[in-house]
Every structure is written in structure tokens, then in C-alpha cells.
Design a protein around this motif. Structure first.
Motif, PDB file in Angstrom:
ATOM      1  N   ALA A  46      -4.810   4.941 -10.656  1.00  0.00           N
ATOM      2  CA  ALA A  46      -4.441   4.150 -11.828  1.00  0.00           C
ATOM      3  C   ALA A  46      -2.988   3.680 -11.747  1.00  0.00           C
ATOM      4  O   ALA A  46      -2.644   2.585 -12.222  1.00  0.00           O
ATOM      5  CB  ALA A  46      -4.660   4.971 -13.104  1.00  0.00           C
ATOM      6  N   LEU A  47      -2.133   4.490 -11.120  1.00  0.00           N
ATOM      7  CA  LEU A  47      -0.731   4.092 -10.952  1.00  0.00           C
ATOM      8  C   LEU A  47      -0.576   3.026  -9.880  1.00  0.00           C
ATOM      9  O   LEU A  47       0.399   2.270  -9.886  1.00  0.00           O
ATOM     10  CB  LEU A  47       0.121   5.310 -10.595  1.00  0.00           C
ATOM     11  N   GLY A  48      -1.511   2.997  -8.906  1.00  0.00           N
ATOM     12  CA  GLY A  48      -1.436   1.994  -7.854  1.00  0.00           C
ATOM     13  C   GLY A  48      -1.267   2.533  -6.455  1.00  0.00           C
ATOM     14  O   GLY A  48      -0.943   1.765  -5.538  1.00  0.00           O
ATOM     15  N   PHE A  49      -1.503   3.837  -6.232  1.00  0.00           N
ATOM     16  CA  PHE A  49      -1.358   4.425  -4.899  1.00  0.00           C
ATOM     17  C   PHE A  49      -2.661   4.280  -4.119  1.00  0.00           C
ATOM     18  O   PHE A  49      -3.751   4.487  -4.651  1.00  0.00           O
ATOM     19  CB  PHE A  49      -0.952   5.892  -5.012  1.00  0.00           C
ATOM     20  N   LYS A  50      -2.544   3.940  -2.835  1.00  0.00           N
ATOM     21  CA  LYS A  50      -3.712   3.677  -1.998  1.00  0.00           C
ATOM     22  C   LYS A  50      -4.218   4.932  -1.307  1.00  0.00           C
ATOM     23  O   LYS A  50      -5.421   5.110  -1.110  1.00  0.00           O
ATOM     24  CB  LYS A  50      -3.376   2.615  -0.946  1.00  0.00           C
ATOM     25  N   ILE A  51      -3.311   5.808  -0.859  1.00  0.00           N
ATOM     26  CA  ILE A  51      -3.693   7.052  -0.185  1.00  0.00           C
ATOM     27  C   ILE A  51      -3.049   8.212  -0.931  1.00  0.00           C
ATOM     28  O   ILE A  51      -1.851   8.168  -1.251  1.00  0.00           O
ATOM     29  CB  ILE A  51      -3.239   7.080   1.288  1.00  0.00           C
ATOM     30  N   VAL A  52      -3.829   9.240  -1.206  1.00  0.00           N
ATOM     31  CA  VAL A  52      -3.318  10.462  -1.816  1.00  0.00           C
ATOM     32  C   VAL A  52      -3.697  11.625  -0.911  1.00  0.00           C
ATOM     33  O   VAL A  52      -4.871  11.782  -0.555  1.00  0.00           O
ATOM     34  CB  VAL A  52      -3.901  10.690  -3.225  1.00  0.00           C
TER      35      VAL A  52
ATOM     36  N   PRO B  35       0.844  -1.204   0.000  1.00  0.00           N
ATOM     37  CA  PRO B  35       0.000   0.000   0.000  1.00  0.00           C
ATOM     38  C   PRO B  35       0.881   1.257   0.000  1.00  0.00           C
ATOM     39  O   PRO B  35       1.760   1.395   0.847  1.00  0.00           O
ATOM     40  CB  PRO B  35      -0.794  -0.126   1.306  1.00  0.00           C
ATOM     41  N   LEU B  36       0.624   2.141  -0.957  1.00  0.00           N
ATOM     42  CA  LEU B  36       1.488   3.299  -1.161  1.00  0.00           C
ATOM     43  C   LEU B  36       0.752   4.609  -0.895  1.00  0.00           C
ATOM     44  O   LEU B  36      -0.445   4.731  -1.139  1.00  0.00           O
ATOM     45  CB  LEU B  36       2.024   3.301  -2.594  1.00  0.00           C
ATOM     46  N   PHE B  37       1.521   5.597  -0.459  1.00  0.00           N
ATOM     47  CA  PHE B  37       1.035   6.905  -0.041  1.00  0.00           C
ATOM     48  C   PHE B  37       1.691   7.948  -0.935  1.00  0.00           C
ATOM     49  O   PHE B  37       2.917   7.938  -1.108  1.00  0.00           O
ATOM     50  CB  PHE B  37       1.449   7.088   1.424  1.00  0.00           C
ATOM     51  N   ALA B  38       0.892   8.845  -1.527  1.00  0.00           N
ATOM     52  CA  ALA B  38       1.420   9.913  -2.382  1.00  0.00           C
ATOM     53  C   ALA B  38       1.077  11.271  -1.793  1.00  0.00           C
ATOM     54  O   ALA B  38      -0.038  11.479  -1.308  1.00  0.00           O
ATOM     55  CB  ALA B  38       0.856   9.797  -3.791  1.00  0.00           C
ATOM     56  N   ASN B  39       2.022  12.183  -1.874  1.00  0.00           N
ATOM     57  CA  ASN B  39       1.920  13.500  -1.248  1.00  0.00           C
ATOM     58  C   ASN B  39       1.927  14.579  -2.332  1.00  0.00           C
ATOM     59  O   ASN B  39       2.941  14.772  -3.012  1.00  0.00           O
ATOM     60  CB  ASN B  39       3.112  13.692  -0.296  1.00  0.00           C
ATOM     61  N   MET B  40       0.794  15.276  -2.483  1.00  0.00           N
ATOM     62  CA  MET B  40       0.648  16.265  -3.541  1.00  0.00           C
ATOM     63  C   MET B  40       0.720  17.682  -2.966  1.00  0.00           C
ATOM     64  O   MET B  40      -0.237  18.159  -2.332  1.00  0.00           O
ATOM     65  CB  MET B  40      -0.685  16.069  -4.258  1.00  0.00           C
ATOM     66  N   ILE B  41       1.840  18.349  -3.165  1.00  0.00           N
ATOM     67  CA  ILE B  41       2.029  19.718  -2.680  1.00  0.00           C
ATOM     68  C   ILE B  41       2.113  20.657  -3.871  1.00  0.00           C
ATOM     69  O   ILE B  41       3.026  20.517  -4.706  1.00  0.00           O
ATOM     70  CB  ILE B  41       3.296  19.833  -1.808  1.00  0.00           C
ATOM     71  N   GLU B  42       1.199  21.591  -3.945  1.00  0.00           N
ATOM     72  CA  GLU B  42       1.231  22.579  -5.018  1.00  0.00           C
ATOM     73  C   GLU B  42       2.529  23.384  -4.935  1.00  0.00           C
ATOM     74  O   GLU B  42       2.810  24.020  -3.939  1.00  0.00           O
ATOM     75  CB  GLU B  42       0.025  23.515  -4.905  1.00  0.00           C
TER      76      GLU B  42
END
Length: 295
Positions: free
Chosen positions: A222-228, A201-208
Motif C-alpha cells: 500500500a505504501l508502494g514497495f515492490k519487494i519486501v 521500484p523499492l525494496f523494504a527490509n523487515m528485521i524483527e
């Protein structure tokens, strides 16, 4: 809350979380319909200390903020606990307090002290073996609470993507529930992480404006990340709105004509004034005698 959060993680859809930094932002996120939230260390440092995310927050300050936020809502909260504030024994103390506060999960990172925002330059990381011991300590400290442990590595910038992926794999094997490789620098980085860790399970961090390209939740699913997570969007929006309001007041000597305000009744609803009015009426006391006098 830990069970509730784990149930959310069982859903097939990617979980989208906003970053919050105080009780108002948390309550707004809940009211708008988010199923869970997380505290942004960057946001709490900026809003409570007026300082950048350079490791200035102490464990006491972070736990105090996170505890109040968790108490103000009825949805799971993930708390950013930075490096755990020391060695594995300090991690045990911190996680024990986290469990007591009813927080659903933590983010535990492998930076050297003093740590920095994951999208700042000049980060350094501790040996992977040392962070593995911190993760094991966190697993020990959570006991039967089912606290979700998100292991973060900041190795991408100082040591390269391959080392970051290797650390992510090792941290998962050490007992972390979710892996967070901070600050990928391109879409290709994100794709490589998901490809190398297909069953994690992967976590992605989106910072403007940060190091990582900002993608949508659908793209990252679609890439496979579980938490954004979008950790600073609310903070940046609130800062811009406050700047506009105060600029208008400074220039016009009035807020008349400034339309981007919630009404007094709307804010009363947000902070549960009707509930406390009802309690006040339910437990009304006589004002016949001053305090301490029996008559």
C-alpha cells in the motif's frame, strides 16, 4: 532465472521473499511455495563462520555459499554481495562470477569496508559518486544476462534520510533496477521514501528487533514497495528450535518427549533421497571385483 525473476517483478503484487542462509532453508522456502528467495549476509556469516555481519565473509566464501544455494533450488535467488568486495574492477569480477552461477539478482551496497549489518550502529558510507561507478560496473559486467541489480544505500543513519533518498534516486539513474534504502527508522521514513521515489521500484527490509518497524507485505504494498524481505525470520526460528531441542537433550539425556522434530522420512524427501535411490538403482555396478581389478 534472471528472466523468471523479472517476470515476477512485472506482477502487480508486492513480492515477499524470505532470507535463506543454506541449502536446507532454501529448499524449505521453495517447498512451502515462495516464488523467489535471497541470501542473507548476516545469516551466512553467522551460520558458516559463527561471526557477526562485520565484513568477515570473503567474496569466495559468499559466492561459494550463494552458488550452492542457487544450485539446490529451481526458483530465482537474489544474492547479497555486500560492497562488491572492493572497487569497480572487483565488482566486475564478482558480478561475472554471479552470472556464471545462475543467480538472478544481487544487492550491492555503499558502505565503507569493512561493512556491517544494516541495523548495526557505526556504519559509514563511501561517496555517492564512487558507488555510482560500482553500479555502472555491475551493469557492464552483467552483459546480456538480465541480472537484476538492487542498489542499497546505508546513508540513513550517518547522513540522514534526505541524503539516503538522494542517493537512491542517483543510483537508479545510474542503472540499478531496484532501490533499497536500508534501515528507515519509522513509518514516516518509509512513507517519505515511497513518496519521494514514486516511479522507482523499492525494496523494504523487515528485521524483527531491527531499526525499521516490521510491517506486513500488504502494508508495504500500500505504501508502494515492490519487494519486501524478511531476512532473518527463518534463522531466528531455526535457532530457537535448535536451542529448545538441545536444551531438552541436555536436561533429559534423550530426545524422547521432544515433539518439534521432522521425521527421518520427511527429511529424506527434503534432500531428494528418493531421486538418488532411483539413480543408484539405475546405475548399479557389480561388486564382484575390488576397485582397480579386472578379474
Amino acid at each position: 532465472m534472471t528472466q523468471k525473476f523479472r517476470q515476477l517483478l512485472q506482477q502487480p503484487e508486492t513480492l515477499i521473499l524470505p532470507g535463506v542462509y543454506d541449502c536446507i532453508s532454501a529448499k524449505l522456502a521453495e517447498r512451502i511455495g515462495f516464488e523467489a528467495i535471497f541470501t542473507s549476509g548476516f545469516g551466512i556469516s553467522g551460520s558458516t563462520l559463527g561471526k557477526p555481519d562485520y565484513g568477515f565473509l570473503t567474496a569466495t566464501e559468499m559466492l561459494n555459499s550463494a552458488g550452492k544455494i542457487a544450485e539446490s533450488v529451481t526458483i530465482p535467488l537474489i544474492a547479497d554481495i555486500d560492497t562488491g568486495y572492493g572497487n569497480p574492477l572487483n565488482v566486475i569480477r564478482t558480478v561475472t562470477d554471479i552470472v556464471r552461477l545462475g543467480i538472478a539478482g544481487i544487492i550491492l551496497e555503499d558502505q565503507e569496508l569493512p561493512k556491517k549489518c544494516g541495523h548495526f550502529a557505526g556504519k559509514r558510507v563511501i561517496p555517492a559518486a564512487d558507488h555510482i561507478q560500482k553500479i555502472r560496473a555491475a551493469v557492464h559486467a552483467r552483459g546480456k544476462s538480465e541480472l537484476v541489480i538492487i542498489a542499497r544505500t546505508d546513508a540513513r543513519a550517518p547522513l540522514g534520510l534526505d541524503e539516503a533518498i538522494n542517493r537512491g534516486r542517483a543510483y537508479y539513474e545510474a542503472g540499478a533496477d531496484i532501490i533499497f534504502i536500508e534501515a528507515p527508522q519509522s513509518l514516516e521514513d518509509l512513507q517519505a521514501i515511497a513518496s519521494a521515489l514514486p516511479n522507482v521500484p523499492l525494496f523494504a527490509n523487515m528485521i524483527e528487533g531491527g531499526k525499521t518497524p516490521v510491517l506486513s507485505g500488504q502494508q508495504l504494498q500500500a505504501l508502494g514497495f515492490k519487494i519486501v524481505v524478511y531476512p532473518l525470520s527463518g534463522l531466528f526460528a531455526a535457532t530457537k528450535a535448535m536451542m529448545d531441542c538441545l536444551s531438552h537433550l541436555r536436561q533429559q539425556a534423550t530426545t524422547a518427549g521432544f515433539s518439534n522434530l521432522v521425521s527421518f522420512p520427511e527429511f529424506e524427501q527434503l534432500i531428494d533421497v528418493p531421486h538418488y535411490r532411483q539413480l543408484e538403482q539405475q546405475f548399479t555396478v557389480s561388486d564382484a571385483s575390488p576397485p582397480g581389478e579386472t578379474g
